[in-house]
Design a protein around this motif. Sequence first.
Motif: not given
Length: 189
Positions: A54-69
Amino acid sequence: MNVFTLHTVDTAPAAAKGMLEQSIKDYGMLPGLYQVMASSPELLASYYKLHEMFEQTALSVDERTVVWMAINVENRCHYCVPAHTAIAKSQGVDDAIINALRDERPLDDPRLEALRQFTLILVRKNGNPTADEVQTFLKAGFEPRAILDILVGLAQKVLSNYTNHLADTPLDEPFKPFAWTPPSKAAAA
């Protein structure tokens, strides 16, 4: 009654020991989630790999945080909301984003809010968005790949959220300052 063991490196099955040792090296601690997951080395390895992917996806740090949270809050995970709050803070995610996600409030950034909404659609509709919902998400500035990238985070969160529900995983000391009660439950208290 909790039937799950909180393993240490010494008590864990042999196949989990290396992952637990690596966790201690990486984080300076052994998170309770990993202690529970260690009973199934395959679960722990799957979680590790999904996190890495998931950390290697095209999503940014903020975007990954949005998905996770968004998923953590939707699934009412008492452990993952505080844990990902700490992670987001350590990665420099703006407190306004973190707090809105924790409080189930719309995000100020329209693109991030579209991501939050679409993630929730995927969770709530078991991966069956309408064509209009997909188009609304894409019009917010995302490529189709982002839809698939969200699924990687969703798979990871199913493993952790459900494990924490089943085991009632105790909150680790570093996450206690970010303890969380779902807004609907807090209002009723």
